[in-house]
Design an enzyme around this catalytic site. Sequence first.
Site, mmCIF file in Angstrom:
data_model
loop_
_atom_site.group_PDB
_atom_site.id
_atom_site.type_symbol
_atom_site.label_atom_id
_atom_site.label_comp_id
_atom_site.label_asym_id
_atom_site.label_seq_id
_atom_site.Cartn_x
_atom_site.Cartn_y
_atom_site.Cartn_z
ATOM 1 N N TYR A 180 0.865 -1.181 0.000
ATOM 2 C CA TYR A 180 0.000 0.000 0.000
ATOM 3 C C TYR A 180 0.904 1.234 0.000
ATOM 4 O O TYR A 180 0.827 2.107 0.856
ATOM 5 C CB TYR A 180 -0.979 0.006 1.187
ATOM 6 N N LEU A 181 1.742 1.247 -1.017
ATOM 7 C CA LEU A 181 2.870 2.177 -1.055
ATOM 8 C C LEU A 181 2.438 3.632 -1.235
ATOM 9 O O LEU A 181 1.425 3.908 -1.881
ATOM 10 C CB LEU A 181 3.827 1.779 -2.181
ATOM 11 N N HIS A 187 7.421 5.440 1.156
ATOM 12 C CA HIS A 187 8.112 4.235 0.672
ATOM 13 C C HIS A 187 8.957 4.572 -0.559
ATOM 14 O O HIS A 187 10.083 4.106 -0.699
ATOM 15 C CB HIS A 187 7.111 3.161 0.250
ATOM 16 N N GLY A 235 12.428 3.996 7.380
ATOM 17 C CA GLY A 235 11.985 5.379 7.554
ATOM 18 C C GLY A 235 12.090 5.837 8.998
ATOM 19 O O GLY A 235 11.799 5.073 9.928
ATOM 20 N N VAL A 267 8.492 11.523 5.306
ATOM 21 C CA VAL A 267 7.828 12.296 4.258
ATOM 22 C C VAL A 267 6.432 12.670 4.773
ATOM 23 O O VAL A 267 5.720 11.827 5.321
ATOM 24 C CB VAL A 267 7.721 11.484 2.950
ATOM 25 N N SER A 323 1.299 7.637 5.793
ATOM 26 C CA SER A 323 1.181 6.303 6.377
ATOM 27 C C SER A 323 0.107 5.549 5.607
ATOM 28 O O SER A 323 -0.900 6.148 5.197
ATOM 29 C CB SER A 323 0.764 6.416 7.845
HETATM 30 P P1 AMP Z 1 5.524 -0.089 6.180
HETATM 31 O O1 AMP Z 1 5.066 -0.500 4.821
HETATM 32 O O2 AMP Z 1 4.549 0.799 6.911
HETATM 33 O O3 AMP Z 1 6.030 -1.238 7.011
HETATM 34 O O4 AMP Z 1 6.779 0.852 5.936
HETATM 35 C C1 AMP Z 1 7.885 0.402 5.206
HETATM 36 C C2 AMP Z 1 9.012 1.367 5.405
HETATM 37 O O5 AMP Z 1 8.630 2.665 4.956
HETATM 38 C C3 AMP Z 1 9.425 1.508 6.888
HETATM 39 O O6 AMP Z 1 10.825 1.565 6.983
HETATM 40 C C4 AMP Z 1 8.781 2.810 7.268
HETATM 41 O O7 AMP Z 1 9.442 3.469 8.327
HETATM 42 C C5 AMP Z 1 8.906 3.604 5.977
HETATM 43 N N1 AMP Z 1 7.929 4.696 5.956
HETATM 44 C C6 AMP Z 1 6.602 4.615 6.209
HETATM 45 N N2 AMP Z 1 6.029 5.840 6.164
HETATM 46 C C7 AMP Z 1 7.034 6.709 5.892
HETATM 47 C C8 AMP Z 1 7.091 8.149 5.727
HETATM 48 N N3 AMP Z 1 6.015 8.910 5.831
HETATM 49 N N4 AMP Z 1 8.291 8.689 5.450
HETATM 50 C C9 AMP Z 1 9.416 7.918 5.343
HETATM 51 N N5 AMP Z 1 9.418 6.576 5.483
HETATM 52 C C10 AMP Z 1 8.249 5.982 5.753
#
Ligand code: AMP
Length: 277
Positions: free
Chosen positions: A29-30, A34, A144, A173, A182
């Site tokens: 759900y990028l 991401h 992140g 971001v 998110s």
């Molecule tokens: P997730 O898919 O939520 O597990 O996130 C995957 C990666 O993307 C993790 O390392 C998160 O910390 C990073 N991430 C999620 N949201 C953000 C954001 N708003 N800014 C930077 N990195 C992010």
Amino acid sequence: MKIVSSLSELRTARLSLKGTVGLVPTMGYLHEGHLSLIRQAKVDCEHVIVTIFVNPTQFGPNEDFSNYPRDIEHDLKLINPLGVDLVWNPAPEIMYPPGYQTWVEVEALTRPLEGALRPGHFRGVTTVVAKLFNATQPDKAYFGQKDAQQAAVIRQMTRDLNFPIEIVVCPTVREADGLALSSRNKYLEGDDRKAATILFRALSAAKDIYEAGERNAEKLRRKMKEVLESEPRAQMQYVSCADYDTLEELAVINGKALLSMAVFFGKTRLIDNFVIG
Ligand code: AMP
């Protein structure tokens, strides 16, 4: 861009990548957060691997695993123009076959903050990330700052288990109004979306008094609480002003510190943080 699901396909594809490899682990759900990690990996490494896996073991029994948003087709469309070499989207039974019984646990760093409120969460995270590291054998892995404790825990695990991998942490971001991107923002309904900017405003208010000279950590926590309480839709779970390295709550700030919080809007739980000092 090669898209694989089985472990044997992944291994074959990995073997064909010569030179440095950057790994970007995601739950799909990028969004632009991401994509910023993927872009940084492209700058630093000759090849980039993205994994998309909603890891069941990092969700508690009353958390949103089954409702976690998923849209692999859209994810692949977003990744496609970025020059990614390999996307690994394993099925849960590849990561956790029947009879699975091996876990990776980081101790002290996982006890406060998210760890205190989400028992077992980081055990699931470190286990899956260790498995992703073993399977993809990257030189660098990208995480992140948005998930500050997760980044710290993974750095610790990488050091403790001697993974020859550099952990790169990229800035959070945000939307123009400050809301950190998110996958869970999708569930902010109606007025909750606007109200959710309160996290950014609470963190900013605490940072402002820090920059004006305040070093009493309790005063910063109180400031964040006060701002959050001004928004009736926000249900605060915790606010924290902790040591950047140990994540233990501070009395006085005299080095790098992490301001962080978790806040519910209805059933949607959001986290955010600022680093100060
Ligand atoms: P997730 O898919 O939520 O597990 O996130 C995957 C990666 O993307 C993790 O390392 C998160 O910390 C990073 N991430 C999620 N949201 C953000 C954001 N708003 N800014 C930077 N990195 C992010």
